[in-house]
Enzyme design. Structure first.
Site, short mmCIF file in Angstrom:
data_model
loop_
_atom_site.label_atom_id
_atom_site.label_comp_id
_atom_site.label_asym_id
_atom_site.label_seq_id
_atom_site.Cartn_x
_atom_site.Cartn_y
_atom_site.Cartn_z
N LYS A 15 -4.41 -8.17 -6.52
CA LYS A 15 -5.62 -8.52 -5.79
C LYS A 15 -6.81 -7.65 -6.23
O LYS A 15 -6.62 -6.45 -6.46
CB LYS A 15 -5.32 -8.29 -4.30
CG LYS A 15 -6.35 -8.77 -3.35
CD LYS A 15 -5.90 -8.52 -1.92
CE LYS A 15 -6.65 -7.36 -1.32
NZ LYS A 15 -6.63 -7.25 0.13
N LYS A 22 0.81 -1.22 0.00
CA LYS A 22 0.00 0.00 0.00
C LYS A 22 0.84 1.27 0.00
O LYS A 22 0.48 2.25 -0.62
CB LYS A 22 -0.98 0.00 1.17
CG LYS A 22 -2.04 -1.08 1.01
CD LYS A 22 -3.33 -0.77 1.70
CE LYS A 22 -4.38 -1.74 1.16
NZ LYS A 22 -5.63 -1.75 1.85
N LYS A 37 -11.07 -2.65 -3.58
CA LYS A 37 -12.02 -1.53 -3.67
C LYS A 37 -11.35 -0.28 -4.19
O LYS A 37 -11.98 0.56 -4.82
CB LYS A 37 -12.56 -1.18 -2.28
CG LYS A 37 -13.38 -2.23 -1.64
CD LYS A 37 -13.83 -1.74 -0.27
CE LYS A 37 -13.62 -2.79 0.78
NZ LYS A 37 -12.38 -2.65 1.54
N1 AQP Z 1 -9.34 -9.88 -3.44
C1 AQP Z 1 -9.68 -10.55 -2.36
N2 AQP Z 1 -9.71 -11.90 -2.34
C2 AQP Z 1 -10.09 -12.59 -1.23
N3 AQP Z 1 -10.44 -11.99 -0.08
C3 AQP Z 1 -10.42 -10.65 -0.05
N4 AQP Z 1 -10.72 -9.75 0.92
C4 AQP Z 1 -10.54 -8.50 0.45
N5 AQP Z 1 -10.12 -8.53 -0.83
C5 AQP Z 1 -10.04 -9.85 -1.16
C6 AQP Z 1 -11.17 -10.12 2.25
O1 AQP Z 1 -12.23 -9.25 2.63
C7 AQP Z 1 -12.12 -8.95 4.00
C8 AQP Z 1 -12.24 -7.47 4.21
O2 AQP Z 1 -11.17 -6.81 3.59
P1 AQP Z 1 -11.04 -5.23 3.71
O3 AQP Z 1 -12.04 -4.61 2.86
O4 AQP Z 1 -11.12 -4.83 5.11
O5 AQP Z 1 -9.59 -4.89 3.32
P2 AQP Z 1 -8.73 -5.24 2.10
O6 AQP Z 1 -8.30 -6.66 2.19
O7 AQP Z 1 -7.66 -4.23 2.08
O8 AQP Z 1 -9.72 -5.08 0.87
P3 AQP Z 1 -9.56 -4.15 -0.39
O9 AQP Z 1 -10.74 -4.27 -1.25
O10 AQP Z 1 -8.22 -4.39 -1.04
O11 AQP Z 1 -9.66 -2.73 0.23
P4 AQP Z 1 -8.83 -1.47 -0.09
O12 AQP Z 1 -8.79 -1.36 -1.56
O13 AQP Z 1 -9.59 -0.38 0.56
O14 AQP Z 1 -7.51 -1.71 0.54
C9 AQP Z 1 -10.81 -9.52 4.52
O15 AQP Z 1 -11.10 -10.69 5.28
C10 AQP Z 1 -10.06 -9.87 3.27
O16 AQP Z 1 -9.32 -11.05 3.45
#
Ligand code: AQP
Length: 355
Positions: free
Chosen positions: A217, A115, A220
């Site tokens: 990955k 990040k 969002k």
């Molecule tokens: N791509 C993914 N594949 C599998 N699991 C995922 N999770 C998130 N993305 C994937 C799972 O969703 C839960 C919540 O995640 P989060 O939204 O708190 O944070 P993150 O993992 O950082 O998700 P994003 O979408 O990548 O958010 P941003 O873009 O804001 O950083 C977790 O249990 C995660 O494992």
């Protein structure tokens, strides 16, 4: 000695509209855990602050995430749905954990490296300390189990390291206050206060990857909406996104081993397998030799079948923000009661005067 009962904590950041990765990696699993555990499902708005969201948008995404929890089938009468900032004990315990965790541990966290990227020196201290707050989120409920996607395994290991060091550093004090649970550390049994959290990673676990780049990955915060499937997408949009998803020119292979150097193909087959609850080899037995044009249409149909009922329920719930707010408030009251009980004991253990 006190007793620990099985309790689940998990959270999602309100940093955007929830997507298929959140659904397959977390939400879908949360629903099934309701039967066997007392569950605390949290919209982690304090974590979201690490990426400087616009305040109005943070509020909107917080409500939307809570509505999504309800739309996938979390029962708010039986389990707590709440936003993290309403339960101040998360922040309080995170500070104590900042004093337990070592900088070297944080330096090894791959999510921070991903990040912060090349802008490491300009990243916020909050982004660096994120795993310490995540450990506090879990341990303030003395949660024993955390359902997370495979991508969060490293953070859960860190939560265990923090719990282990806290238990060891304060073991005498914990024992003298009668607050410990028997735990084995090597050959010894010590009185530990925080449990060793177990990650609950589904048997068919997958990291859902971006539709534009199978090595990244699904996220969002990716600038391109075509990189992800939002749970709230309409059937038309789902079909368009799957049609446009990057693939290679070869047809589908007949074994999973042949997907190794084909990240985009691997991702689409993995998504199909996870949605249909089968393994990738079973998918390939059915589709080997077929071109992506055919496979993509069938995958889009499966996405519509699984996601549209959730999207419709989400749409219905979003018409009533007062109801969503009442769920969040009620959930926070329940969560605060347990979090405060933990913190009263933690304050005693570390030596803070209170009362
Ligand atoms: N791509 C993914 N594949 C599998 N699991 C995922 N999770 C998130 N993305 C994937 C799972 O969703 C839960 C919540 O995640 P989060 O939204 O708190 O944070 P993150 O993992 O950082 O998700 P994003 O979408 O990548 O958010 P941003 O873009 O804001 O950083 C977790 O249990 C995660 O494992």
């Amino acid at each position: 000695m006190s007793e620990l009962k099985p309790l689940v904590f998990s959270g999602v950041q309100p940093t955007g509209t929830l997507h298929l990765g959140n659904y397959l990696g977390a939400l879908r699993r949360w629903v099934t855990l309701q039967k066997d555990y007392e569950c605390f499902y949290c919209v982690v708005d304090m974590h979201a602050l690490t990426v400087n969201p616009v305040p109005q948008q943070l509020m909107e995404y917080t409500r939307e995430a809570a509505a999504m929890f309800l739309a996938v089938g979390i029962d708010a009468r039986k389990h707590a749905i709440f936003n993290q900032s309403r339960v101040f004990q998360h922040a309080e315990l995170a500070w104590i954990f900042n004093c337990v965790a070592r900088i070297g541990w944080m330096n090894r966290m791959t999510q921070f490296k991903d990040k912060a990227g090349k802008e490491r020196e300009k990243a916020s201290l909050g982004l660096f300390a994120y795993p310490s707050l995540m450990a506090a989120d879990i341990l303030v409920y003395r949660a024993t189990h955390v359902p997370v996607g495979e991508d969060q395994k490293q953070h859960i290991e860190l939560a265990r390291d923090i719990a282990k060091k806290f238990n060891k550093d304060y073991s005498r004090r914990i024992a003298s206050l009668g607050l410990g649970v028997d735990m084995s550390v090597g050959d010894d049994i010590i009185a530990g206060f925080f449990p060793m959290v177990e990650p609950l990673i589904p048997e068919i676990s997958m990291r859902v990857m971006s539709l534009r780049d199978g090595r990244k990955k699904m996220s969002k915060s990716d600038k391109s909406d075509f990189s992800r499937i939002n749970i709230s997408d309409t059937p038309d949009v789902l079909l368009r996104k799957i049609r446009k998803a990057k693939t290679d020119s070869k047809p589908l292979p007949d074994t999973e081993a042949d997907l190794v150097d084909r990240p985009e193909a691997n991702n689409l087959v993995g998504i199909y397998a996870a949605l249909a609850n089968i393994d990738k080899n079973t998918v390939l037995m059915e589709f080997c030799g077929k071109p992506f044009s055919i496979f993509k249409q069938i995958l889009a149909d499966l996405l519509v079948e699984k996601l549209i009922p959730v999207a419709l329920e989400l749409h219905r719930l979003k018409q009533d923000p007062d109801y969503i707010d009442s769920v969040l408030k009620e959930g926070a009251i329940r969560a605060s009661a347990i979090a405060e009980k933990t913190m009263k004991q933690v304050r005693d253990i570390v030596g803070f005067l209170q009362g």
